[in-house]
Every structure is written in structure tokens, then in C-alpha cells.
Scaffold this motif. Structure first.
Motif, mmCIF file in Angstrom:
data_model
loop_
_atom_site.group_PDB
_atom_site.id
_atom_site.type_symbol
_atom_site.label_atom_id
_atom_site.label_comp_id
_atom_site.label_asym_id
_atom_site.label_seq_id
_atom_site.Cartn_x
_atom_site.Cartn_y
_atom_site.Cartn_z
ATOM 1 N N THR A 269 0.752 -1.230 -0.156
ATOM 2 C CA THR A 269 -0.019 -0.004 0.117
ATOM 3 C C THR A 269 0.749 1.011 -0.091
ATOM 4 O OG1 THR A 269 -1.510 -1.157 1.283
ATOM 5 C CG2 THR A 269 -1.860 1.261 1.153
ATOM 6 N N LEU A 270 0.672 2.173 -1.133
ATOM 7 C CA LEU A 270 1.620 3.200 -1.095
ATOM 8 C C LEU A 270 0.911 4.400 -0.430
ATOM 9 C CD1 LEU A 270 2.798 2.813 -4.868
ATOM 10 C CD2 LEU A 270 3.473 1.836 -2.775
ATOM 11 N N ALA A 271 1.527 5.651 -0.389
ATOM 12 C CA ALA A 271 1.275 6.753 0.466
ATOM 13 C C ALA A 271 -0.170 7.265 -0.150
ATOM 14 C CB ALA A 271 2.187 7.839 0.395
ATOM 15 N N ASP A 272 -0.130 7.211 -1.669
ATOM 16 C CA ASP A 272 -1.547 7.691 -2.271
ATOM 17 C C ASP A 272 -2.387 6.636 -2.367
ATOM 18 O OD1 ASP A 272 -0.701 5.850 -4.060
ATOM 19 O OD2 ASP A 272 -0.417 7.288 -5.786
ATOM 20 N N GLY A 273 -2.582 5.440 -1.596
ATOM 21 C CA GLY A 273 -3.522 4.637 -1.558
ATOM 22 C C GLY A 273 -3.459 3.663 -2.594
ATOM 23 N N THR A 274 -2.688 3.624 -3.581
ATOM 24 C CA THR A 274 -2.279 2.633 -4.615
ATOM 25 C C THR A 274 -1.826 1.437 -3.773
ATOM 26 O OG1 THR A 274 -1.748 4.334 -6.245
ATOM 27 C CG2 THR A 274 -0.991 1.973 -6.828
ATOM 28 N N ARG A 275 -2.559 0.120 -4.497
ATOM 29 C CA ARG A 275 -2.213 -1.097 -3.759
ATOM 30 C C ARG A 275 -1.612 -1.907 -5.264
ATOM 31 N NH1 ARG A 275 -6.885 -3.100 0.400
ATOM 32 N NH2 ARG A 275 -4.995 -4.198 1.008
ATOM 33 N N LEU A 276 -0.497 -2.576 -4.870
ATOM 34 C CA LEU A 276 0.131 -3.455 -5.717
ATOM 35 C C LEU A 276 0.527 -4.489 -5.230
ATOM 36 C CD1 LEU A 276 2.899 -0.749 -7.127
ATOM 37 C CD2 LEU A 276 0.742 -1.379 -8.123
ATOM 38 N N THR A 277 0.744 -5.772 -6.327
ATOM 39 C CA THR A 277 1.016 -7.023 -5.359
ATOM 40 C C THR A 277 2.396 -7.342 -6.181
ATOM 41 O OG1 THR A 277 -1.171 -7.751 -5.219
ATOM 42 C CG2 THR A 277 0.484 -9.464 -5.164
ATOM 43 N N SER A 278 3.413 -7.725 -5.232
ATOM 44 C CA SER A 278 4.650 -8.148 -5.968
ATOM 45 C C SER A 278 4.700 -9.394 -6.442
ATOM 46 C CB SER A 278 5.842 -7.907 -4.754
ATOM 47 O OG SER A 278 5.599 -8.794 -3.463
ATOM 48 N N SER A 279 5.760 -9.728 -7.199
ATOM 49 C CA SER A 279 5.504 -11.060 -7.650
ATOM 50 C C SER A 279 6.669 -11.673 -7.143
ATOM 51 C CB SER A 279 5.893 -11.194 -9.325
ATOM 52 O OG SER A 279 7.079 -10.571 -9.583
ATOM 53 N N ARG A 280 6.616 -13.142 -7.358
ATOM 54 C CA ARG A 280 7.558 -14.128 -6.610
ATOM 55 C C ARG A 280 9.017 -14.002 -7.211
ATOM 56 N NH1 ARG A 280 4.675 -19.921 -7.134
ATOM 57 N NH2 ARG A 280 3.536 -18.573 -8.654
ATOM 58 N N SER A 281 9.041 -13.596 -8.547
ATOM 59 C CA SER A 281 10.130 -13.170 -9.271
ATOM 60 C C SER A 281 11.011 -11.918 -8.427
ATOM 61 C CB SER A 281 10.130 -12.921 -10.569
ATOM 62 O OG SER A 281 9.310 -13.853 -11.349
ATOM 63 N N TYR A 282 10.604 -11.142 -7.839
ATOM 64 C CA TYR A 282 11.194 -10.181 -6.815
ATOM 65 C C TYR A 282 10.978 -10.308 -5.452
ATOM 66 C CZ TYR A 282 11.341 -8.017 -11.908
ATOM 67 O OH TYR A 282 11.510 -8.116 -12.995
ATOM 68 N N ARG A 283 11.082 -11.464 -5.123
ATOM 69 C CA ARG A 283 10.915 -11.746 -3.455
ATOM 70 C C ARG A 283 12.192 -11.209 -2.710
ATOM 71 N NH1 ARG A 283 10.450 -16.653 -5.981
ATOM 72 N NH2 ARG A 283 12.004 -18.095 -5.409
ATOM 73 N N GLU A 284 13.258 -11.557 -3.534
ATOM 74 C CA GLU A 284 14.514 -11.156 -2.795
ATOM 75 C C GLU A 284 14.659 -9.761 -2.578
ATOM 76 O OE1 GLU A 284 17.770 -11.417 -0.578
ATOM 77 O OE2 GLU A 284 16.399 -13.491 -1.380
ATOM 78 N N GLN A 285 14.229 -8.962 -3.610
ATOM 79 C CA GLN A 285 14.228 -7.280 -3.537
ATOM 80 C C GLN A 285 13.174 -6.951 -2.146
ATOM 81 O OE1 GLN A 285 14.337 -9.078 -6.218
ATOM 82 N NE2 GLN A 285 14.782 -7.850 -8.013
ATOM 83 N N MET A 286 12.138 -7.707 -2.193
ATOM 84 C CA MET A 286 11.175 -7.235 -1.019
ATOM 85 C C MET A 286 12.028 -7.780 0.247
ATOM 86 S SD MET A 286 8.879 -6.031 -2.680
ATOM 87 C CE MET A 286 7.909 -5.836 -1.249
ATOM 88 N N ARG A 287 12.742 -8.883 0.457
ATOM 89 C CA ARG A 287 13.002 -9.440 1.587
ATOM 90 C C ARG A 287 14.358 -8.205 2.103
ATOM 91 N NH1 ARG A 287 13.470 -15.625 -0.316
ATOM 92 N NH2 ARG A 287 11.470 -16.435 0.046
ATOM 93 N N ARG A 288 14.994 -7.789 0.864
ATOM 94 C CA ARG A 288 16.022 -6.875 1.521
ATOM 95 C C ARG A 288 15.527 -5.463 2.165
ATOM 96 N NH1 ARG A 288 18.827 -8.385 -3.552
ATOM 97 N NH2 ARG A 288 17.816 -6.414 -4.573
ATOM 98 N N LEU A 289 14.232 -5.331 1.619
ATOM 99 C CA LEU A 289 13.394 -4.184 2.353
ATOM 100 C C LEU A 289 13.234 -4.488 4.011
ATOM 101 C CD1 LEU A 289 10.712 -2.964 -0.084
ATOM 102 C CD2 LEU A 289 12.919 -1.855 0.177
ATOM 103 N N LEU A 290 13.073 -5.786 4.310
ATOM 104 C CA LEU A 290 12.775 -5.900 5.398
ATOM 105 C C LEU A 290 14.019 -6.273 6.397
ATOM 106 C CD1 LEU A 290 9.596 -8.300 4.541
ATOM 107 C CD2 LEU A 290 9.863 -5.856 5.221
ATOM 108 N N ARG A 291 15.042 -6.175 5.835
ATOM 109 C CA ARG A 291 16.199 -6.611 6.903
ATOM 110 C C ARG A 291 16.807 -5.355 7.692
ATOM 111 N NH1 ARG A 291 19.448 -9.724 1.882
ATOM 112 N NH2 ARG A 291 18.068 -11.543 1.959
#
Length: 291
Positions: A269-291
């Protein structure tokens, strides 16, 4: 504009093709079909009788083809308006795409025209037609001129070209206004019917693939860049932007919430209310955000 609707002229030498465009156009009440032509010469004659806001032109027509028609319009200027009609080329082949965009076409549709693709072209037309004509001050003109001169020098090799990677290339680097200190883009150069303008990368919330374009979203407005997301992504600082999907890249500090969906996917969920779903192909990029 007539009665609050944009006037459209359709030109194609095939009656069935004109009928298809007529049916697609009827779904968009902002536009009004005012003329149909079967040749480039007929287009010129029709525009002498009355102006149009939009031309949907087939490229392959007998006699004067679509591209030659637009070139003739530029020479003859049969309209008494501040700006010429917006052009969307419609053709069975992609071979003329580069020449079409050299003529500042708003879009380029390939037959058989898909409904969703046609709708995107109509949205681009509305954005272009609705954009106010702006007269930049002398400082803005000087800055734009200097930026374009620097880009041309880099492309010709007259000046040292900034470092680029294989995915980007010098041309994309120059077009996207990369800063020499870090190699990442500081601005985007956007082309519209009136010319070119800049969008600062610092103002960008997200970028997303849109057909043959990338939509740069800043301050709630979409700015279309004729570039692939893969190339454009290489110009953005990974400390500021993250690729979450093959079609989406977002500014990290615009992410307000992350919700795991399972299988390595997340709902953002982005600041302007936009909602997006990440794909499994980019899960490593998402995990790096959470470290």
C-alpha cells in the motif's frame, strides 16, 4: 473541441477497418467522430474544410500514405489553430514505428486493434489534449537547451560519456538526465504535443510498464516515456527505488504498508492509496527491504 468533445478524423482505405475504429471510438464519449477518409488526399481536403483535434491514420493508404499525410500537414498547416491535430497511427505492421514517433505521434496501434490497447491510446490522447500550453521562462528554456546539447554531445562522442551498464546504454543515460556524480537519473525528459518538459526523479512515486511506454507517476499525474522499464530501472538509484514486479517499480519511502500474501508475494500500500502485489520473481528485493 466541439460541444465539449474532441473532434476525431479516421482515415483508412479499408471500410471494415474504419468500422472497427468507429465502434471502438463510440465507447469514448469524450470524442466525436466528425469525418472518415479513405486516402491521405481526402484527409488534407477534409482538414481544409474544418479542423480536427485527433487523426487516427492508417499508414498504408493509396497515394499519400499516413506518414506522408502528416508531413504534408506540417508543410501546409490547413488548420487555423494554436496546435496541430494529435496523431495516432494505425497499421498492420510495426516497421514504421520509429518514423511515426519522429513525427510526434501520440501513439501507434497495430491491427487488429485490441480494445484495451485502444483505450490506453485514448487515455494518452486525453492527457495530451488536456495539457495546457505552457510558455517557459528564459531560465527554463536555457536549462532545457543546455541539457539537450549535453545529451547530443554525449551521443556523438564530443564529450566524455557517463558510465553506463549493459542494460542501460549511453542513449538512455543521456535522455534520462543522469547525474555525473553517481550515474543515476535526476530527471526524465517527457515529450508531448507541445515539445518537451522535465519531471524530477525526486518527485516520482512509482513507474510502471504501459505497452511500449513507461508511465512515470509524479504528483498524481502519469507522464509517458517511450522506453522499456528494464532500461529505465537501470537509471534509478536502488537505494531509493525497488522493483516489485516486472511491470512496477516504486519509491521505497512511498511504501506505507507491506502484507505477506504467501509464496514470496506481498501486497504493498503506497502513500497515495495505490495497492500493488509484488511477484515471486522479485521476492529477494522485497526481503532486502525488511532486513
Amino acid at each position: 473541441m466541439s460541444g465539449g468533445r474532441w473532434k476525431v478524423l479516421v482515415a483508412d482505405d479499408e471500410p471494415l477497418a474504419r468500422a472497427r475504429l468507429r465502434a471502438l471510438l463510440a465507447r469514448h464519449p469524450e470524442f466525436e467522430l466528425t469525418a472518415e477518409c479513405g486516402s491521405g488526399a481526402a484527409v488534407l481536403a477534409a482538414l481544409r474544410d474544418g479542423p480536427a483535434d485527433v487523426l487516427l491514420l492508417d499508414i498504408r493508404m493509396p497515394g499519400l500514405d499516413g506518414i506522408a499525410t502528416v508531413e504534408a500537414l506540417a508543410r501546409e498547416a490547413p488548420w487555423s489553430r494554436e496546435r496541430p491535430p494529435c496523431v495516432v497511427f494505425v497499421t498492420a505492421s510495426e516497421e514504421h514505428a520509429i518514423r511515426a514517433f519522429d513525427l510526434d505521434a501520440v501513439d501507434y496501434l497495430v491491427k487488429p486493434v485490441d480494445i484495451d490497447r485502444f483505450d490506453r491510446a485514448m487515455r494518452r490522447l486525453l492527457e495530451t489534449l488536456g495539457a495546457p500550453s505552457r510558455t517557459p521562462d528564459a531560465g527554463a528554456l536555457a536549462a532545457a537547451d543546455a541539457a539537450l546539447r549535453a545529451a547530443l554531445q554525449a551521443l556523438r562522442g564530443d564529450a566524455p560519456a557517463p558510465a553506463v551498464d549493459a542494460a542501460g546504454g549511453a542513449a538512455a543515460h543521456a535522455r534520462n538526465g543522469a547525474g555525473p556524480e553517481d550515474g543515476y537519473a535526476k530527471r526524465f525528459v517527457i515529450r508531448d504535443a507541445q515539445g518537451m518538459y522535465f519531471v524530477a526523479v525526486a518527485d516520482v512515486d512509482r513507474v510502471e510498464a504501459d505497452g511500449n511506454y513507461v508511465a512515470v507517476v509524479a504528483w498524481g499525474r502519469r507522464h509517458l516515456v517511450r522506453e522499456s522499464l528494464h532500461v529505465l530501472a537501470a537509471r534509478l538509484d536502488p537505494a531509493e527505488f525497488v522493483r516489485v514486479h516486472r511491470s512496477h517499480m516504486v519509491r521505497i519511502d512511498r511504501i506505507r504498508r507491506l502484507e505477506p500474501c504467501g509464496h514470496g508475494e506481498y501486497e504493498l500500500t503506497l502513500a497515495d492509496g495505490t495497492r500493488l502485489t509484488s511477484s515471486r520473481s522479485y521476492r529477494e528485493q522485497m526481503r532486502r527491504l525488511l532486513r
